[in-house]
Scaffold this active site. Structure first.
Site, PDB file in Angstrom:
ATOM      1  CG  HIS A  77      -0.089  -0.015   2.503  1.00 54.09           C
ATOM      2  ND1 HIS A  77       0.472   1.106   3.029  1.00 54.09           N
ATOM      3  CD2 HIS A  77       0.299  -1.041   3.299  1.00 54.09           C
ATOM      4  CE1 HIS A  77       1.158   0.795   4.104  1.00 54.09           C
ATOM      5  NE2 HIS A  77       1.079  -0.512   4.295  1.00 54.09           N
TER       6      HIS A  77
ATOM      7  NE  ARG B 210      -0.635  -0.283   7.073  1.00 53.55           N
ATOM      8  CZ  ARG B 210      -0.943  -0.939   8.185  1.00 53.55           C
ATOM      9  NH1 ARG B 210      -2.065  -0.669   8.821  1.00 53.55           N
ATOM     10  NH2 ARG B 210      -0.131  -1.861   8.679  1.00 53.55           N
TER      11      ARG B 210
ATOM     12  CD  GLU C  96       3.306  -5.828   7.451  1.00 48.69           C
ATOM     13  OE1 GLU C  96       3.175  -6.931   6.869  1.00 48.69           O
ATOM     14  OE2 GLU C  96       4.260  -5.060   7.225  1.00 48.69           O
TER      15      GLU C  96
ATOM     16  CG  HIS D 128      -0.122  -4.842   4.828  1.00 51.21           C
ATOM     17  ND1 HIS D 128      -0.453  -3.628   5.386  1.00 51.21           N
ATOM     18  CD2 HIS D 128      -1.298  -5.460   4.554  1.00 51.21           C
ATOM     19  CE1 HIS D 128      -1.775  -3.529   5.466  1.00 51.21           C
ATOM     20  NE2 HIS D 128      -2.314  -4.631   4.963  1.00 51.21           N
TER      21      HIS D 128
HETATM   22  O1  LIG Z   1       2.863  -1.936   9.166  1.00 54.15           O
HETATM   23  C1  LIG Z   1       3.893  -2.266   8.615  1.00 54.15           C
HETATM   24  O2  LIG Z   1       4.005  -2.506   7.284  1.00 54.15           O
HETATM   25  P1  LIG Z   1       3.051  -1.843   6.160  1.00 54.15           P
HETATM   26  O3  LIG Z   1       3.368  -0.368   6.192  1.00 54.15           O
HETATM   27  O4  LIG Z   1       3.478  -2.466   4.850  1.00 54.15           O
HETATM   28  O5  LIG Z   1       1.616  -2.155   6.509  1.00 54.15           O
HETATM   29  C2  LIG Z   1       5.095  -2.557   9.396  1.00 54.15           C
HETATM   30  O6  LIG Z   1       5.167  -1.685  10.490  1.00 54.15           O
HETATM   31  C3  LIG Z   1       6.300  -2.548   8.496  1.00 54.15           C
HETATM   32  O7  LIG Z   1       7.431  -2.502   9.264  1.00 54.15           O
HETATM   33  P2  LIG Z   1       8.850  -3.024   8.779  1.00 54.15           P
HETATM   34  O8  LIG Z   1       9.232  -2.320   7.477  1.00 54.15           O
HETATM   35  O9  LIG Z   1       9.740  -2.604   9.896  1.00 54.15           O
HETATM   36  O10 LIG Z   1       8.753  -4.517   8.630  1.00 54.15           O
END
Ligand SMILES: O=C(OP(=O)(O)O)[C@H](O)COP(=O)(O)O
Length: 258
Positions: free
Chosen positions: A11, A62, A89, A188
């Site tokens: 996203h 998101r 995620e 994610h």
């Molecule tokens: O919510 C998250 O991922 P997302 O922004 O892809 O949904 C995580 O906090 C990503 O963290 P990371 O990049 O430290 O694995």
């Protein structure tokens, strides 16, 4: 031989991506830049002639909003959007809400990298005293999942993400692809990494080096067994993409004094 094309998408930037906090299962909205990223992604896909028959998202806003904005920019708002917690995620457990740079200061950058990118390490679980526990587990969106609320994760390694994602891939997404429908998956950073590990056959040690930027479509070409037949392609300006990957990686470093 390449038989199917699938687009995988992390996203657009969320509010907590901007604040450098582990967001995970907290339902943060897209930032203003994240909205722009999703719209630009849709325009790029449209310019390159992509069309979709079905879009899969997580239950988190998101990823859903990103799918909507992409479809709107593609003028394909009518395309069905199917949602599952199995694309959520990774559950970061007790780390949810914490700032990565502060954690690097307190625990060391190497430990933060292990928590963020290793395959087998599960962070400490979330418990009822955690400030976001009630918000997550009392949320109505988790009332009608294919598992009970008690069975939903309290923390996950990347391996555990793949374990809960694979039944959905094998039972729901894969059959759509095999039937010839063109599929977009809006998910994610870590649910996409888990899927990439499976489809590309990435080793447990090499997956540590895979980082995805927000709002950047990833083209996968799959054979008839739904295995990747060529390296993934991140679509768009390659210089900007490399800079965005570095920015995500650097989120786990101690922030230099201003
Ligand atoms: O919510 C998250 O991922 P997302 O922004 O892809 O949904 C995580 O906090 C990503 O963290 P990371 O990049 O430290 O694995």
């Amino acid at each position: 031989m390449s038989k199917y094309k699938v687009i995988l998408l992390r996203h657009g930037e969320g509010e907590w991506n901007k604040e450098n906090r582990f967001c995970s299962w907290v339902d943060q909205k897209l930032s203003t830049d994240g909205v722009k990223e999703a719209q630009a992604c849709g325009r790029l896909l449209r310019e390159q002639g992509y069309t979709f028959d079905v879009v899969f998202t997580s239950l988190l806003s998101r990823s859903v909003h990103t799918a909507w904005l992409v479809l709107e920019a593609m003028r394909q708002e009518w395309v069905p959007v199917v949602k599952s917690w199995r694309l959520n995620e990774r559950h970061y457990g007790a780390l949810i809400g914490l700032n990565r740079a502060e954690m690097a200061l307190n625990h060391g950058e190497q430990q933060v990298k292990v928590w963020r990118r290793s395959y087998n390490v599960t962070p400490p679980p979330i418990d009822q005293s955690h400030p976001y526990y009630q918000e997550i587990y009392n949320d109505r969106r988790y009332s009608n999942c294919d598992v009970s609320k008690d069975e939903l994760p309290r923390a996950e390694s990347l391996k555990q993400v793949l374990d809960r994602l694979l039944p959905y891939w094998d039972g729901t997404v894969g059959p759509e692809i095999r039937s010839g429908r063109s599929v977009l998956i809006s998910a994610h950073g870590n649910s996409c990494r888990a899927l990439l590990k499976h489809l590309e056959g990435i080793s447990d040690s090499d997956i540590v080096n895979v980082t995805l930027p927000t709002g950047t479509p990833v083209l996968l070409e799959l054979d008839e067994s739904l295995r990747a037949v060529k390296p993934r392609q991140l679509l768009g300006d390659q210089v900007k993409i490399q800079a965005a990957i570095k920015m995500v990686e650097d989120q786990g470093k101690v922030k230099p004094a201003a």
